[in-house]
Design an enzyme around this catalytic site. Structure first.
Site, short mmCIF file in Angstrom:
data_model
loop_
_atom_site.label_atom_id
_atom_site.label_comp_id
_atom_site.label_asym_id
_atom_site.label_seq_id
_atom_site.Cartn_x
_atom_site.Cartn_y
_atom_site.Cartn_z
N PRO A 277 -53.01 10.70 41.39
CG PRO A 277 -54.43 10.07 43.13
CD PRO A 277 -53.07 9.82 42.56
CD GLU A 278 -50.41 15.91 38.32
OE1 GLU A 278 -50.56 17.13 38.16
OE2 GLU A 278 -49.55 15.24 37.72
CE LYS B 254 -50.25 17.25 43.53
NZ LYS B 254 -49.01 16.52 43.28
NE ARG C 95 -41.73 13.60 39.70
CZ ARG C 95 -42.90 14.03 40.16
NH1 ARG C 95 -42.95 14.99 41.06
NH2 ARG C 95 -44.04 13.51 39.74
#
Ligand SMILES: [Zn+2]
Length: 261
Positions: free
Chosen positions: A2-3, A59, A249
């Protein structure tokens, strides 16, 4: 994972489904999801309280209660919130908040990176965790000042939650692609035009994603997230997407649209 857009959708879900409801019981099925609080303390501070307002910063979710304190929820990698009727708990339910009227708020989290807690003033909570301004709310001047203060790669700066709260790996790639900025460009060397474009795209991309319920296939043509894979054609029809690692990343970019300076 979830962002900000997914967390904003969860906030709206809470606003529509639990605000105005009183908690009559709480059942912690996995103590590992609690942050800074024991199950007995959670029960003591939440049973009998009524949820008044659902809020979000980056978030992080907050559900303010009628005593001014808030339930804090971070969905981590796989957290989900679901309203269930009666005792219908699921395999990965970690906590169940029973509400007056028979429904329950079920916190489900397969991989258990999420956290639940209770906080007092939200400003202090954000300060203790060094969270920067929310990515959807930050004004342009403040955005430019905060980004420019760093010599690191722009992608690493966008992901740093103390600079800006809410941008994760996927949206960082999208806004850099949209602004035609190479992810390794030094943040303090970006031009005012590039910084202005980044700020505009952060707002635009996050709002668009919320609007379409984070279903990337519904994004307009030209968005990277529609086909964010190395080897795919660039959404501008200009080259082939490649991947690289930035701060560990996986990063997808188009070297023709985002040349290294
Ligand atoms: Zn391209």
């Amino acid at each position: 994972m979830p962002e900000l857009p997914e967390v904003e959708m969860a906030r709206r879900y809470l606003e529509d489904n639990i605000v105005g409801h009183r908690v009559i019981d709480v059942e912690v099925k996995d103590v590992g999801v609690l942050s800074g609080i024991e199950p007995s303390q959670l029960r003591e501070r939440i049973v009998g309280r009524t949820f008044e307002k659902a809020m979000r910063h980056g978030k992080q979710l907050f559900v303010m209660m009628d005593d001014g304190n808030s339930l804090t929820i971070h969905l981590g990698m796989t957290g989900e919130l679901s309203i269930v009727q009666g005792d219908d708990d699921r395999p990965y339910t970690r906590a169940l908040f029973r509400l007056e009227g028979g429904s329950s708020l079920d916190y489900i989290d397969q991989r258990k990176f999420g956290t639940i807690g209770i906080c007092g003033p939200i400003d202090s909570f954000l300060e203790v965790r060094s969270l920067g301004p929310d990515a959807l709310e930050i004004p342009k001047d403040e955005f430019i000042t905060r980004i420019r203060a760093h010599r690191r790669a722009i992608k690493a700066v966008l992901l740093d939650q103390s600079v800006l709260a809410g941008i994760g790996n996927l949206y960082a790639d999208e806004v850099l692609f949209g602004s035609r900025i190479h992810p390794m460009s030094r943040a303090d060397e970006l031009t005012p035009g590039q910084l202005g474009s980044l700020h505009r795209l952060v707002g635009e991309v996050l709002r668009k994603s919320i609007e379409i319920g984070s279903d990337f296939s519904s994004l307009p043509a030209g968005y990277l997230l529609r086909s964010r894979r190395a080897g795919s054609e660039c959404p501008r029809g200009n080259g082939i997407l490649t991947s690289m690692k930035v701060n560990g990343r996986t990063t997808i970019l188009c070297l023709k649209c985002q040349p290294e300076r």
